[in-house]
Design a protein around this motif. Structure first.
Motif, PDB file in Angstrom:
ATOM      1  N   GLY A 443       0.665  -1.070  -0.005  1.00  0.00           N
ATOM      2  CA  GLY A 443      -0.089  -0.031  -0.096  1.00  0.00           C
ATOM      3  C   GLY A 443       1.036   1.140   0.067  1.00  0.00           C
ATOM      4  N   GLN A 444       0.493   2.391  -0.531  1.00  0.00           N
ATOM      5  CA  GLN A 444       1.169   3.658  -0.613  1.00  0.00           C
ATOM      6  C   GLN A 444       1.006   4.342   0.554  1.00  0.00           C
ATOM      7  OE1 GLN A 444      -1.283   4.918  -4.140  1.00  0.00           O
ATOM      8  NE2 GLN A 444       0.364   4.574  -5.554  1.00  0.00           N
ATOM      9  N   ARG A 445       2.147   4.593   1.116  1.00  0.00           N
ATOM     10  CA  ARG A 445       2.338   5.137   2.572  1.00  0.00           C
ATOM     11  C   ARG A 445       3.712   6.153   2.329  1.00  0.00           C
ATOM     12  NH1 ARG A 445      -1.946   3.364   2.704  1.00  0.00           N
ATOM     13  NH2 ARG A 445      -2.817   2.106   4.258  1.00  0.00           N
ATOM     14  N   GLY A 446       3.713   7.328   2.984  1.00  0.00           N
ATOM     15  CA  GLY A 446       4.771   8.247   3.021  1.00  0.00           C
ATOM     16  C   GLY A 446       5.246   8.737   1.859  1.00  0.00           C
ATOM     17  N   TRP A 447       6.572   9.039   1.928  1.00  0.00           N
ATOM     18  CA  TRP A 447       7.286   9.578   0.634  1.00  0.00           C
ATOM     19  C   TRP A 447       7.776   8.648  -0.261  1.00  0.00           C
ATOM     20  CZ3 TRP A 447       7.495  14.728   0.282  1.00  0.00           C
ATOM     21  CH2 TRP A 447       7.133  15.714   1.212  1.00  0.00           C
ATOM     22  N   VAL A 448       7.626   8.926  -1.695  1.00  0.00           N
ATOM     23  CA  VAL A 448       8.369   8.215  -2.730  1.00  0.00           C
ATOM     24  C   VAL A 448       9.119   9.246  -3.559  1.00  0.00           C
ATOM     25  CG1 VAL A 448       7.946   6.824  -4.611  1.00  0.00           C
ATOM     26  CG2 VAL A 448       6.476   6.653  -2.660  1.00  0.00           C
ATOM     27  N   LEU A 449      10.561   8.953  -3.631  1.00  0.00           N
ATOM     28  CA  LEU A 449      11.199   9.882  -4.397  1.00  0.00           C
ATOM     29  C   LEU A 449      11.933   9.138  -5.483  1.00  0.00           C
ATOM     30  CD1 LEU A 449      13.288  11.467  -1.836  1.00  0.00           C
ATOM     31  CD2 LEU A 449      11.260  12.311  -2.489  1.00  0.00           C
ATOM     32  N   GLN A 450      11.801   9.850  -6.800  1.00  0.00           N
ATOM     33  CA  GLN A 450      12.528   9.136  -7.943  1.00  0.00           C
ATOM     34  C   GLN A 450      13.152  10.081  -8.934  1.00  0.00           C
ATOM     35  OE1 GLN A 450       9.580   6.013 -10.126  1.00  0.00           O
ATOM     36  NE2 GLN A 450       8.269   7.245  -8.895  1.00  0.00           N
ATOM     37  N   PRO A 451      14.546  10.380  -8.437  1.00  0.00           N
ATOM     38  CA  PRO A 451      15.382  11.027  -9.171  1.00  0.00           C
ATOM     39  C   PRO A 451      15.930  10.516 -10.337  1.00  0.00           C
ATOM     40  CG  PRO A 451      16.682  10.551  -7.486  1.00  0.00           C
ATOM     41  CD  PRO A 451      15.354   9.964  -7.274  1.00  0.00           C
ATOM     42  N   SER A 452      16.514  11.252 -11.668  1.00  0.00           N
ATOM     43  CA  SER A 452      17.374  10.503 -12.597  1.00  0.00           C
ATOM     44  C   SER A 452      17.902  11.880 -13.461  1.00  0.00           C
ATOM     45  CB  SER A 452      16.295   9.852 -13.614  1.00  0.00           C
ATOM     46  OG  SER A 452      15.408  10.652 -14.172  1.00  0.00           O
ATOM     47  N   ILE A 453      19.014  11.253 -13.892  1.00  0.00           N
ATOM     48  CA  ILE A 453      19.675  11.947 -14.861  1.00  0.00           C
ATOM     49  C   ILE A 453      20.173  11.234 -15.999  1.00  0.00           C
ATOM     50  CG2 ILE A 453      22.016  11.530 -13.752  1.00  0.00           C
ATOM     51  CD1 ILE A 453      22.906  14.386 -14.474  1.00  0.00           C
ATOM     52  N   GLU A 454      20.125  11.851 -17.356  1.00  0.00           N
ATOM     53  CA  GLU A 454      20.380  11.119 -18.619  1.00  0.00           C
ATOM     54  C   GLU A 454      21.491  12.249 -19.210  1.00  0.00           C
ATOM     55  OE1 GLU A 454      18.399   9.744 -22.843  1.00  0.00           O
ATOM     56  OE2 GLU A 454      17.142  10.368 -21.079  1.00  0.00           O
ATOM     57  N   LEU A 455      22.624  11.397 -19.719  1.00  0.00           N
ATOM     58  CA  LEU A 455      23.691  11.878 -20.463  1.00  0.00           C
ATOM     59  C   LEU A 455      23.553  11.509 -21.651  1.00  0.00           C
ATOM     60  CD1 LEU A 455      26.210  12.075 -17.434  1.00  0.00           C
ATOM     61  CD2 LEU A 455      24.525  14.000 -18.026  1.00  0.00           C
ATOM     62  N   SER A 456      23.529  12.135 -22.479  1.00  0.00           N
ATOM     63  CA  SER A 456      23.365  11.760 -24.117  1.00  0.00           C
ATOM     64  C   SER A 456      24.618  12.135 -25.073  1.00  0.00           C
ATOM     65  CB  SER A 456      22.102  11.822 -24.812  1.00  0.00           C
ATOM     66  OG  SER A 456      22.027  11.629 -26.174  1.00  0.00           O
ATOM     67  N   GLY A 457      25.270  11.163 -25.681  1.00  0.00           N
ATOM     68  CA  GLY A 457      26.386  11.965 -26.690  1.00  0.00           C
ATOM     69  C   GLY A 457      27.687  12.255 -25.736  1.00  0.00           C
ATOM     70  N   THR A 458      27.945  11.910 -24.737  1.00  0.00           N
ATOM     71  CA  THR A 458      28.788  12.290 -23.686  1.00  0.00           C
ATOM     72  C   THR A 458      30.155  12.041 -24.650  1.00  0.00           C
ATOM     73  OG1 THR A 458      27.722  11.699 -21.921  1.00  0.00           O
ATOM     74  CG2 THR A 458      30.107  12.082 -21.355  1.00  0.00           C
ATOM     75  N   PHE A 459      30.279  10.925 -25.630  1.00  0.00           N
ATOM     76  CA  PHE A 459      31.687  10.678 -26.129  1.00  0.00           C
ATOM     77  C   PHE A 459      31.495  10.934 -27.669  1.00  0.00           C
ATOM     78  CE2 PHE A 459      31.342   7.955 -22.444  1.00  0.00           C
ATOM     79  CZ  PHE A 459      32.336   8.412 -21.573  1.00  0.00           C
ATOM     80  N   GLY A 460      30.339  11.757 -28.021  1.00  0.00           N
ATOM     81  CA  GLY A 460      30.451  11.981 -29.408  1.00  0.00           C
ATOM     82  C   GLY A 460      29.907  11.035 -30.280  1.00  0.00           C
ATOM     83  N   GLU A 461      29.123  10.024 -29.571  1.00  0.00           N
ATOM     84  CA  GLU A 461      28.693   8.705 -30.336  1.00  0.00           C
ATOM     85  C   GLU A 461      27.110   8.765 -30.646  1.00  0.00           C
ATOM     86  OE1 GLU A 461      27.978   7.549 -26.019  1.00  0.00           O
ATOM     87  OE2 GLU A 461      29.240   8.897 -27.210  1.00  0.00           O
ATOM     88  N   SER A 462      26.597  10.117 -30.523  1.00  0.00           N
ATOM     89  CA  SER A 462      25.162  10.215 -30.577  1.00  0.00           C
ATOM     90  C   SER A 462      25.126  11.337 -31.372  1.00  0.00           C
ATOM     91  CB  SER A 462      24.492  10.289 -29.325  1.00  0.00           C
ATOM     92  OG  SER A 462      23.240  10.743 -29.290  1.00  0.00           O
TER      93      SER A 462
END
Length: 646
Positions: A443-462
């Motif tokens: 059952g849903q209770r209290g806090w729920v946190l969902q952070p995310s970070i996406e890095l695209s083309g970091t090495f020039g392959e995108s």
């Protein structure tokens, strides 16, 4: 004229006859009710308790057997389960007295009085409680029967200090005999987590009834610390025993603790191969080593699953999956999955390695092909995704994934001025995400946190180099047993150097069944007009953006007492999508409000929501160049789905 009078005379006569029939029928019914009713067995019509100060009526009602019928049962005369007997009332008098005595009220007095209602067979029961002064704990002494060094070591540990500060027999508290097993359990748990598998707890009490005081002595004998010596396995295993022990995290020679046993059981149960797992200590001599019994039961090695669902957005969605749970006897899992709806079709094959460097880590590698048909664009995609998932503890999970895909994106309407009509691009990105849930239950209770970070083309392959940050925060507050306040805040931003060439599939969209519900799927935010082949206005197409924010506030009320598994909800949603951060001041937040119904089905809550746009734009109402192409329905969003909105 004569014909008119004759016709009306006949009509009046019919009405008079009809009224006479009604009068006779009502009179007969009244006379029937006045006839002497046959003898009826006495029924408990009402039950009340007065004089209670410590415990509310709803609590004490659960301690007795007599109860009164509900209003519906009274109307339909469903009295079979509410028959009155004097003996049962006397038993309830004893039950109430024992309830109080077990909770420290040694001088409690309970009496009862039975009266008749407007009918002789209607019995009204009134229990009167005089609680008196309860027993109070005057002193508490905890003695550890062991060497001074062992005693000091035990007392200085966090688990034991917590047991000392939280147990129910502390000085100054009410003395409740019913709490003794809880007190013993608190100290057994603390000692069990210190390596003592066979501790002994003895509680002695000295009661002064006249003064109402109790002296408590808790004697603890830890005995010797215990170490794992042998692991027995019960149940058919399709993998080597060493792999089961590796998954559990238990090793011979390690110090026994209760937490280790619980964690090991949880680790085994979390493995996809096992449907049942328990770890117990079988009968054995109490010494410094112990034998542990692990009972397991596996799922079928190969399964096929299929499911079908409906909704306002996807219309019909279906899924089929074939799964092999034990590739080459190593506990690896392979699955092939097909999923389709009117919006998205996806084929994928997944390979799961359940153990990387410990039982909390696993890797999933997927090959997939996808086709999406959105209002603004059409996407064809094939790619590879590999994710390393680490479960930090029961309510914290972190993951690192890499995805490479080939994409072809087409504009849905050639008349719409989108960045490109056909766009082919490669995507190569790393995604780091986390998950935290305050509660452990389903059952849903209290806090729920969902952070995310996406890095695209970091090495020039995108083809496109960008950074994408997202944060989803939810809070579930239980106001009463049946009323929950659910809140969500969600936001994201894309950092990208080019002005307007980011593909539609990467942008943010808002609105829909699980978003701001006054709007249809992806329809909140900036839009562009679309035209027919003749150049006439047709509709507005969502453009998406590089920044988004939304919130949801929802009150969820279950109605189990009236209609089982049924509930209602009221909500306020708000949000916006911006083409970039610089355009935030130019587009204010937009709001939608409404309500809905919930039915808790075996496959999840079936949900129907109706929302109203509070501050729509002209584009939302389909007004173009001053001409209104819309209708009143453009202000309303209707959503049907399975599962809560968030």
């Amino acid at each position: 004229m004569l014909s008119y009078l004759k016709k009306n005379t006949i009509t009046a006569g019919k009405v008079t006859i009809l009224w006479l029939m009604v009068f006779i029928t009502v009179n007969d019914l009244y006379a029937f009710q006045q006839e002497e009713a046959p003898e009826r067995s006495p029924v408990v019509w009402s039950v009340e308790i007065e004089g209670n100060e410590t415990y509310r009526n709803i609590v004490l009602m659960n301690a007795i057997a007599n109860e009164s019928p509900s209003l519906v049962q009274k109307i339909f005369k469903r009295f079979d389960n509410f028959l009155y007997t004097e003996n049962e009332v006397r038993r309830d008098q004893i039950r109430l007295r024992r309830y109080y005595e077990r909770r420290g009220f040694h001088n409690v007095e309970v009496d009862y009085h039975v009266t008749e209602g407007d009918k002789e067979w209607k019995k009204n029961i009134l229990f009167t409680v005089i609680e008196g002064v309860p027993l109070s704990i005057h002193s508490t002494e905890v003695n550890i029967q062991a060497d001074s060094s062992i005693s000091r070591e035990i007392r200085e540990t966090r688990d034991f200090e917590r047991a000392i500060s939280r147990h129910q027999y502390r000085e100054g508290r009410r003395f409740e005999p019913i709490r003794q097993p809880d007190v013993e359990g608190a100290f057994l748990q603390a000692l069990g987590n210190l390596g003592y598998a066979w501790p002994e707890i003895e509680i002695q009490t000295a009661v002064d009834s006249l003064a109402g005081l109790v002296d408590v002595k808790i004697r603890i004998t830890p005995n010797s610390k215990t170490y794992f010596r042998e692991f027995q396995v019960e149940g058919e295993l399709s993998i080597p025993k060493r792999m089961l022990l590796r998954q559990s995290g238990l090793r011979e020679g390690d110090l026994y603790t209760r937490d280790e046993i619980q964690n090991a059981q949880r680790n085994i149960f979390n493995h996809h191969l096992f449907r049942f797992a328990t770890i117990t200590l079988p009968e054995q001599e109490y010494d410094s080593t112990l034998s542990t019994l692990i009972r397991v039961r596996e799922f079928e090695p190969r399964t096929i699953e299929a499911s079908v669902g409906v909704g306002m957005e996807e219309i019909i969605r279906g899924q089929a999956q074939w799964e092999h749970r034990n590739i080459n006897g190593r506990g690896h899992r392979y699955s092939a999955n097909a999923r389709a709806s009117f919006i998205e079709q996806r084929l994928s094959s997944d390979y799961l390695v359940p153990y990387i460097f410990n039982s909390k880590s696993r890797n999933v590698t997927s090959l997939f092909g996808l086709h999406r048909l959105e209002e603004a664009f059409e996407l064809f995609q094939v790619g590879l995704n590999s994710s390393l998932i680490y479960q930090i503890d029961r309510n914290k999970t972190a993951s690192l994934s890499y995805e490479y895909s080939l994409n072809e994106e087409l504009s849905r309407d050639q008349q719409v001025d989108l960045p490109d009509t056909v766009l082919s691009y490669d995507k190569s990105s790393f995604v780091l995400s986390g998950y935290y849930s305050e509660g452990y239950s389903r059952g849903q209770r209290g806090w729920v946190l969902q952070p995310s970070i996406e890095l695209s083309g970091t090495f020039g392959e995108s083809t496109f180099k960008f950074q994408k940050l997202n944060l989803d925060v939810r809070k579930y507050t239980q106001i009463t047993n049946s009323l929950t306040l659910a809140n969500r805040v969600n936001g994201g931003v894309i950092f990208y150097t080019q002005p307007d060439s980011l593909p539609s599939n990467i942008r943010y969209y808002s609105g829909g069944t699980n978003s701001v519900r006054g709007w249809g799927r992806q329809n909140l935010g900036p839009k562009a007009p679309a035209f027919t082949e003749n150049g006439a206005f047709d509709s507005f197409i969502p453009l998406g953006g590089r920044a988004t924010f939304l919130f949801n506030i929802e009150l969820r009320q279950t109605l189990d007492r009236i209609i089982p598994n049924f509930g209602v909800a009221a909500f306020l949603d708000g949000g916006q999508v911006w083409q970039n951060i610089a355009s935030l001041p130019s587009r204010p937040l937009q709001f939608g409000a409404g309500g809905g119904f919930r039915y808790q089905s075996p496959i999840g809550p079936v949900r129907v929501d109706i929302a109203y746009k509070l501050n729509p734009t002209e584009e939302d109402l389909r007004i173009y160049n001053g001409w209104d192409y819309g209708s009143a329905w453009d202000r309303i969003g209707i959503h049907f789905s399975i599962g809560q909105a968030f």
